[in-house]
Design a protein around this motif. Structure first.
Motif, PDB file in Angstrom:
ATOM      1  N   ASP A   1       0.830  -1.207   0.000  1.00 53.00           N
ATOM      2  CA  ASP A   1       0.000   0.000   0.000  1.00 53.00           C
ATOM      3  C   ASP A   1       0.866   1.260   0.000  1.00 53.00           C
ATOM      4  O   ASP A   1       0.582   2.224  -0.728  1.00 53.00           O
ATOM      5  N   ASN A   2       1.908   1.262   0.822  1.00 56.94           N
ATOM      6  CA  ASN A   2       2.807   2.419   0.861  1.00 56.94           C
ATOM      7  C   ASN A   2       3.549   2.584  -0.461  1.00 56.94           C
ATOM      8  O   ASN A   2       3.778   3.708  -0.932  1.00 56.94           O
ATOM      9  N   TYR A   3       3.920   1.467  -1.043  1.00 58.02           N
ATOM     10  CA  TYR A   3       4.634   1.476  -2.326  1.00 58.02           C
ATOM     11  C   TYR A   3       3.760   2.081  -3.414  1.00 58.02           C
ATOM     12  O   TYR A   3       4.196   2.952  -4.175  1.00 58.02           O
ATOM     13  N   ILE A   4       2.523   1.642  -3.485  1.00 55.90           N
ATOM     14  CA  ILE A   4       1.596   2.163  -4.500  1.00 55.90           C
ATOM     15  C   ILE A   4       1.314   3.642  -4.261  1.00 55.90           C
ATOM     16  O   ILE A   4       1.252   4.441  -5.208  1.00 55.90           O
TER      17      ILE A   4
ATOM     18  N   GLN B   1       0.797  -5.717  -7.911  1.00 56.39           N
ATOM     19  CA  GLN B   1      -0.498  -6.334  -8.200  1.00 56.39           C
ATOM     20  C   GLN B   1      -1.562  -5.344  -8.655  1.00 56.39           C
ATOM     21  O   GLN B   1      -2.760  -5.559  -8.468  1.00 56.39           O
ATOM     22  N   GLN B   2      -1.124  -4.240  -9.281  1.00 60.01           N
ATOM     23  CA  GLN B   2      -2.068  -3.289  -9.877  1.00 60.01           C
ATOM     24  C   GLN B   2      -1.663  -3.003 -11.328  1.00 60.01           C
ATOM     25  O   GLN B   2      -1.361  -1.866 -11.696  1.00 60.01           O
ATOM     26  N   PRO B   3      -1.672  -4.033 -12.183  1.00 56.96           N
ATOM     27  CA  PRO B   3      -1.186  -3.858 -13.552  1.00 56.96           C
ATOM     28  C   PRO B   3      -2.018  -2.904 -14.392  1.00 56.96           C
ATOM     29  O   PRO B   3      -1.523  -2.367 -15.384  1.00 56.96           O
ATOM     30  N   TRP B   4      -3.268  -2.669 -14.008  1.00 56.58           N
ATOM     31  CA  TRP B   4      -4.106  -1.755 -14.802  1.00 56.58           C
ATOM     32  C   TRP B   4      -3.564  -0.321 -14.761  1.00 56.58           C
ATOM     33  O   TRP B   4      -3.764   0.435 -15.713  1.00 56.58           O
ATOM     34  N   LYS B   5      -2.860   0.028 -13.706  1.00 51.47           N
ATOM     35  CA  LYS B   5      -2.247   1.360 -13.656  1.00 51.47           C
ATOM     36  C   LYS B   5      -1.080   1.453 -14.633  1.00 51.47           C
ATOM     37  O   LYS B   5      -0.860   2.501 -15.251  1.00 51.47           O
ATOM     38  N   THR B   6      -0.333   0.371 -14.760  1.00 50.31           N
ATOM     39  CA  THR B   6       0.710   0.324 -15.789  1.00 50.31           C
ATOM     40  C   THR B   6       0.088   0.496 -17.167  1.00 50.31           C
ATOM     41  O   THR B   6       0.553   1.285 -17.990  1.00 50.31           O
ATOM     42  N   GLN B   7      -0.985  -0.237 -17.436  1.00 48.69           N
ATOM     43  CA  GLN B   7      -1.634  -0.194 -18.752  1.00 48.69           C
ATOM     44  C   GLN B   7      -2.083   1.220 -19.095  1.00 48.69           C
ATOM     45  O   GLN B   7      -1.846   1.715 -20.206  1.00 48.69           O
ATOM     46  N   GLU B   8      -2.707   1.882 -18.155  1.00 54.80           N
ATOM     47  CA  GLU B   8      -3.219   3.229 -18.385  1.00 54.80           C
ATOM     48  C   GLU B   8      -2.085   4.207 -18.671  1.00 54.80           C
ATOM     49  O   GLU B   8      -2.144   4.998 -19.626  1.00 54.80           O
TER      50      GLU B   8
ATOM     51  N   HIS C   1      11.410   2.983 -16.797  1.00 58.07           N
ATOM     52  CA  HIS C   1      10.861   1.658 -16.475  1.00 58.07           C
ATOM     53  C   HIS C   1       9.781   1.712 -15.399  1.00 58.07           C
ATOM     54  O   HIS C   1       9.038   0.748 -15.204  1.00 58.07           O
ATOM     55  N   ALA C   2       9.711   2.843 -14.665  1.00 59.41           N
ATOM     56  CA  ALA C   2       8.941   2.864 -13.423  1.00 59.41           C
ATOM     57  C   ALA C   2       7.452   2.632 -13.619  1.00 59.41           C
ATOM     58  O   ALA C   2       6.787   2.071 -12.746  1.00 59.41           O
ATOM     59  N   ILE C   3       6.911   3.062 -14.755  1.00 56.98           N
ATOM     60  CA  ILE C   3       5.483   2.848 -15.012  1.00 56.98           C
ATOM     61  C   ILE C   3       5.125   1.366 -14.907  1.00 56.98           C
ATOM     62  O   ILE C   3       4.028   1.005 -14.473  1.00 56.98           O
ATOM     63  N   TYR C   4       6.060   0.515 -15.289  1.00 52.59           N
ATOM     64  CA  TYR C   4       5.798  -0.931 -15.285  1.00 52.59           C
ATOM     65  C   TYR C   4       5.867  -1.543 -13.887  1.00 52.59           C
ATOM     66  O   TYR C   4       5.521  -2.719 -13.711  1.00 52.59           O
ATOM     67  N   LEU C   5       6.288  -0.773 -12.898  1.00 56.67           N
ATOM     68  CA  LEU C   5       6.458  -1.336 -11.561  1.00 56.67           C
ATOM     69  C   LEU C   5       5.133  -1.574 -10.838  1.00 56.67           C
ATOM     70  O   LEU C   5       5.105  -2.280  -9.828  1.00 56.67           O
ATOM     71  N   TYR C   6       4.030  -1.000 -11.325  1.00 55.04           N
ATOM     72  CA  TYR C   6       2.732  -1.315 -10.724  1.00 55.04           C
ATOM     73  C   TYR C   6       2.439  -2.811 -10.814  1.00 55.04           C
ATOM     74  O   TYR C   6       1.728  -3.364  -9.972  1.00 55.04           O
TER      75      TYR C   6
END
Length: 526
Positions: free
Chosen positions: A328-331, A385-392, A376-381
Motif C-alpha cells: 500500500d505504501n509502495y503504490i 499487483q495493480q497492472p491496470w495502472k501500468t496499462q493506463e 521503467h517505473a510505469i511498469y512497476l505497478y
C-alpha cells in the motif's frame, strides 16, 4: 570514401560498398531495400474499429492509426542505428580496425557510438530478441576487443573511452546476452573485464567504477567524499552486481565469488531512508544528507532526483516494497510521482537543465520520460499487483509523449533507448530488469503485430477489440493457454507463437493481480 586506416583502405571500402558503375539511383534503391528488409521484420496493423458515429470520428481514428504507424517505424529505425561498425574489410575480406584504444591496426570487429547507461535498458534487450547472432559479433567488437586493447570495458564508446555518465552497465549487457543463449563471443575475456571493472576505478570516471573502494568496503558510496552522484552510482552498481552474480552462477565461478556479488546486489538498501520512503544521500558515518529535498536534481543523483532514482531497484522491486512498509505504501508513493507538482531544486546545475524543462512540459507530475532513469517505473505497478495502472500510464505516454512530427520525442533519444521503449511498449511488454529474462506486460498499441525472428520462427501478437479507448487488458493467452501472469518470459518469445490480448475500456481488477501473478524479484525468489 573514407577510412580510419589508410587512403588505400578507403579505396577498398568504396569498391566494396559501391561497386564500379553503380549509379546514385541504384545506390539509393539498394539503401531503401536494405532498410525495408529490416523494418519489415515487424509488421503492425493499427487498431481501427468498424462502426463510426460520423465522418469526424472516422477521420480522427484514421489519423491516430497513421500517427501510431509513423511513431512505431520511426522508433524501430532509430533503435537500429546504434552501435555503428567501426571496423573495415581488407582486400582479403578480413575484418580489421584502427584501435582508438592503443593506436594500432587490429583484426576483428569493433563497434562504437554507444552509451550503455542508456542502452542497457531496452536497446540491447531488443537485439537479444531480434538479432541474437549479430549481437554476438557486436559484443565481441564493443566489449571484448576494447578490453583486450585498453585493459578496460567501455561504458561510453565514441569511439574510445568517453568520460560520460555513470555505472558499469557493460555487466548487464554481457550477462543478459549470455544468459539468453548468445555465446558467439569470448565470454571468459568479457567476464575478466567485468571483474576488473568491479574492483577498480578506470582511466576516466565512466570506466571501471568510480567510488569502487568505498562501495566495496561500505556497501554504498558516501556523499561527503569527492565522488559525485553517489546514490545513483550505488543503485546502478547494485543492479550490475546482481547481473554479475547470475552470470558467475552460469559460468560456474567459485562459490565465494558468486556469494560476494549476490550479497552486493542488496546494497541498494544502504541508501534507502524509511522516514521518507526515498533513496537518499548518506555520509561516511552513516547519517542521511540533511536538509533533504526529494525534488533536488543532481548532487547524489544523475540527471534526476530522488523521485526518479528511488525506483532504480530493477532486480528487486519486492525488496523495495518491503523497505517501504508494504504494497500500500509502495503504490501510494508510485501514485505520487504522477500527482506531485513538477517542482525542482536545480541549484546543483545553476540553471534548469533541459531534462527538467522536459519534465515540466510533459504534464505527468514528477515523471520525466524524457530521460532514462525513470522510464521503467510505469511498469512497476505490476509488481504491486495493480497492472491496470501500468496499462493506463503506458498508453498515455505512447499517445502523448511521442509524436509523428519533427518534435516526436519528449527528450533525449540517446542511442535508441527512448525509441526502444516505444517499440517494446507498443508490442505490449517491456524488459524492466533485462537479466531476469522477463518482460513485464503493459498495453499493446496495435491490433495485430507479426514479428519475424532470426531463427525463422514467427511471433504474432493479437490485441482483440483494441482501440485508443480500449487500453486495458481483460485477458491474456500465449499459444491459446490462458495466463494470469502479468509478465512473459524470453524463452517463450524466442520460440515464436501467438499472444492474444483481449482489450477493454474498463480495467479488469482481477487479471494479473494475484500475488503469484507478478514478475521476478530477488527478495521473492532467493
Amino acid at each position: 570514401s573514407s577510412s580510419f586506416i589508410s587512403h588505400d583502405q578507403a579505396q577498398i571500402n568504396l569498391n566494396r560498398e559501391i561497386p564500379k558503375f553503380q549509379s546514385f539511383e541504384k545506390t539509393k534503391e539498394l539503401a531503401k531495400e536494405s532498410w525495408n528488409n529490416e523494418l519489415s521484420r515487424i509488421k503492425v496493423e493499427p487498431a481501427i474499429k468498424d462502426n463510426f458515429v460520423n465522418k469526424n470520428e472516422y477521420f480522427a481514428a484514421h489519423e491516430i492509426a497513421k500517427s501510431n504507424v509513423i511513431k512505431f517505424y520511426s522508433s524501430f529505425y532509430r533503435t537500429l542505428l546504434f552501435p555503428r561498425e567501426f571496423h573495415e574489410y581488407n582486400a582479403n575480406g578480413e575484418q580489421i580496425h584502427y584501435s582508438p584504444y592503443n593506436g594500432k591496426i587490429e583484426t576483428g570487429p569493433l563497434y562504437t557510438d554507444n552509451g550503455f547507461w542508456d542502452t542497457f535498458r531496452a536497446v540491447f534487450p531488443f537485439y537479444t530478441l531480434m538479432y541474437p547472432e549479430k549481437l554476438g559479433e557486436i559484443l565481441q567488437g564493443i566489449m571484448v576487443n576494447p578490453y583486450k586493447e585498453s585493459g578496460w570495458l567501455p561504458e561510453w564508446s565514441s569511439p574510445g573511452h568517453r568520460d560520460c555518465m555513470i555505472g558499469s552497465n557493460s555487466a548487464s549487457i554481457i550477462a543478459e546476452a549470455y544468459l539468453k543463449g548468445i555465446t558467439n563471443f569470448d565470454i571468459e575475456t568479457a567476464y575478466q573485464g567485468i571483474i576488473n571493472s568491479s574492483k577498480n576505478e578506470g582511466p576516466v570516471s565512466s570506466v571501471g567504477r568510480k567510488g569502487a573502494k568505498e562501495y566495496n568496503s561500505l556497501g554504498f558510496i558516501p556523499y561527503d567524499t569527492s565522488i559525485n552522484e553517489s546514490v545513483a552510482r550505488t543503485l546502478e552498481y547494485a543492479y550490475n552486481d546482481y547481473c554479475i552474480w547470475k552470470l558467475a552462477e552460469k559460468l560456474g565461478k567459485p562459490e565465494d565469488e558468486i556469494e560476494l556479488f549476490k550479497n552486493r546486489s542488496l546494497n541498494y538498501k544502504n541508501v534507502f531512508d524509511a522516514s521518507t520512503n526515498f533513496m537518499r544521500g548518506k555520509s561516511s558515518s552513516g547519517d542521511f544528507e540533511d536538509p533533504f529535498r526529494a525534488d533536488k536534481w543532481g548532487g547524489v543523483f544523475t540527471e534526476g532526483s530522488a523521485w526518479h532514482y528511488t525506483w532504480s531497484v530493477l532486480h528487486d522491486p519486492q525488496g523495495l516494497i518491503n523497505l517501504m512498509g508494504g504494497k500500500d505504501n509502495y503504490i501510494k508513493k508510485m501514485d505520487a510521482i504522477f500527482t506531485t507538482k513538477p517542482s525542482s531544486d536545480y541549484s546543483y546545475y545553476g540553471f534548469k537543465i533541459h531534462e527538467i524543462l522536459e519534465m515540466e512540459l510533459a504534464g505527468m507530475g514528477q515523471y520525466a520520460h524524457g530521460n532514462q532513469p525513470i522510464q521503467h517505473a510505469i511498469y512497476l505497478y505490476n509488481y504491486a499487483q495493480q497492472p491496470w495502472k501500468t496499462q493506463e500510464k503506458v498508453r498515455y505516454v505512447m499517445d502523448n509523449l511521442y509524436g509523428s512530427g519533427a518534435d516526436g520525442y519528449c527528450g533525449d533519444e540517446d542511442n535508441g533507448q527512448t525509441s526502444a521503449w516505444f517499440v517494446f511498449s507498443s508490442l505490449g511488454f517491456y524488459p524492466v530488469a533485462p537479466v531476469t529474462g522477463q518482460y513485464v506486460i503493459g498495453s499493446p498499441l496495435f491490433e495485430e503485430v507479426s514479428i519475424k525472428l532470426s531463427n525463422g520462427k514467427e511471433l504474432k501478437i493479437n490485441a482483440h477489440k483494441n482501440s485508443d479507448k480500449n487500453i486495458f487488458i481483460n485477458s491474456f493467452k500465449f499459444n491459446q493457454l490462458e495466463s494470469n501472469n502479468n509478465w512473459i518470459d524470453h524463452s517463450n518469445l524466442k520460440e515464436g507463437g501467438i499472444i492474444d490480448f483481449e482489450m477493454s475500456r474498463t480495467p479488469n481488477l482481477n487479471w494479473g493481480a494475484n500475488k503469484n501473478s507478478v514478475p521476478y524479484s530477488m527478495s521473492k525468489n532467493q
